[in-house]
Design an enzyme around this catalytic site. Sequence first.
Site, PDB file in Angstrom:
ATOM      1  N   PRO A 106       0.799  -1.405   0.102  1.00  0.00           N
ATOM      2  CA  PRO A 106      -0.232  -0.139   0.011  1.00  0.00           C
ATOM      3  C   PRO A 106       0.842   1.146  -0.180  1.00  0.00           C
ATOM      4  O   PRO A 106       1.746   1.464   0.657  1.00  0.00           O
ATOM      5  CB  PRO A 106      -0.817  -0.021   1.264  1.00  0.00           C
ATOM      6  N   ALA A 107       0.666   2.216  -0.906  1.00  0.00           N
ATOM      7  CA  ALA A 107       1.368   3.421  -0.861  1.00  0.00           C
ATOM      8  C   ALA A 107       1.505   4.255   0.039  1.00  0.00           C
ATOM      9  O   ALA A 107       2.284   4.658   0.561  1.00  0.00           O
ATOM     10  CB  ALA A 107       0.977   4.044  -2.226  1.00  0.00           C
ATOM     11  N   GLY A 143       0.934   4.609   4.434  1.00  0.00           N
ATOM     12  CA  GLY A 143       0.964   4.027   5.275  1.00  0.00           C
ATOM     13  C   GLY A 143       0.984   5.156   6.622  1.00  0.00           C
ATOM     14  O   GLY A 143       1.157   6.205   6.433  1.00  0.00           O
ATOM     15  N   ASP A 147       4.151   1.572   9.494  1.00  0.00           N
ATOM     16  CA  ASP A 147       5.747   1.626   9.395  1.00  0.00           C
ATOM     17  C   ASP A 147       6.244   1.997  10.988  1.00  0.00           C
ATOM     18  O   ASP A 147       6.111   3.055  11.423  1.00  0.00           O
ATOM     19  CB  ASP A 147       6.286   2.977   8.431  1.00  0.00           C
ATOM     20  N   TYR A 150      12.342   3.271  17.502  1.00  0.00           N
ATOM     21  CA  TYR A 150      11.177   3.898  17.836  1.00  0.00           C
ATOM     22  C   TYR A 150      10.717   3.486  19.416  1.00  0.00           C
ATOM     23  O   TYR A 150      10.049   3.912  20.041  1.00  0.00           O
ATOM     24  CB  TYR A 150      10.015   3.829  17.107  1.00  0.00           C
ATOM     25  N   LYS A 193      12.560  -1.337  10.925  1.00  0.00           N
ATOM     26  CA  LYS A 193      13.953  -0.913  10.618  1.00  0.00           C
ATOM     27  C   LYS A 193      15.088  -1.373  11.447  1.00  0.00           C
ATOM     28  O   LYS A 193      14.689  -1.457  12.922  1.00  0.00           O
ATOM     29  CB  LYS A 193      14.036   0.761  10.309  1.00  0.00           C
ATOM     30  N   HIS A 218      18.185   1.563   8.960  1.00  0.00           N
ATOM     31  CA  HIS A 218      17.757   2.639   9.120  1.00  0.00           C
ATOM     32  C   HIS A 218      18.371   3.901   8.773  1.00  0.00           C
ATOM     33  O   HIS A 218      18.190   4.969   8.497  1.00  0.00           O
ATOM     34  CB  HIS A 218      17.395   2.740  10.815  1.00  0.00           C
TER      35      HIS A 218
END
Length: 293
Positions: A12-13, A15, A42, A47, A72, A105
């Site tokens: 899907p473009a 996110g 994402d 994070y 990542k 990353h």
Amino acid sequence: MNITLNNGVVMPALGLGVFQSAPKETTAAVEAALATGYRHIDTAAAYGNEREVGEGIRKSGLDRSEVFIETKVWVSDYGYEQTLHAWDKAVGKLGVESLDLLILHQPAPDRFEKTIAAYKALEALLADGRVRAIGVSNFMPHHLKELLAATDVVPAVNQIELHPYFTQPNVQAADAEHGILTQAWSPIGGITFYPGWGEERKNVMDDPTLAGIAQAHSKSPAQVMLRWHLQQGRSAIPKSTNPSRIAENFDVFNFELSAEELAAIDALDTGNRNGPDPDIAREERFAMVIPEA
């Protein structure tokens, strides 16, 4: 709206990004996004909210196969064996058996031999079917050149800072030359509020050109920026924890920008990076240890 990556995987473009989303807010944001219609989330080891992303996906009630999960590997986990273990940590926290897209990353040019080894581990994970696609983030053309010379699999994605005030045309061109999808982080310019960067910079949201285009389409400046990304063939991952903003950011498939409007937005580029420079080593930040669980 989907994009087919260079290895045939469909993504899907648009996110939901969760950078700087507090863990306690992340689960609800992911749940709200999936209820709205997002099917791409994402996140990143750095994070500190992969576990909460997984919880939000499970709470959504959607089948695992319906959600495209991107995460990542952080620099402290670079190296062949270390990166294989980074996969273990990621799937453990997310509560899944495989990842749709796993990317490095940072290029970390001060230890690029470890970056290469990390990417070779991604290639092994891809060959084993533990990830469906692999890629990079914040790689400039010279980083890509070095990576491609030393590895076998062309990255499917390069996630970079990209918004109307910083479009990185040289990176976009290098990505296109190799069939790499350019994915925008900070797609609506939120990086202008990045801690330590941009406190005095102008907010893209307040740009009069974008305001005029938004008014013409009865949309918000954020929606115009996201539409600009999508029409130019990029992936975008806007971040929000506000349910109404999450919904607004997804409501971008029912209007179209003209060639003139796209060109006017392109012309806003200042050439000034707002986030950290990928060529500058940040030893203290790079040394951050990613917990096992």
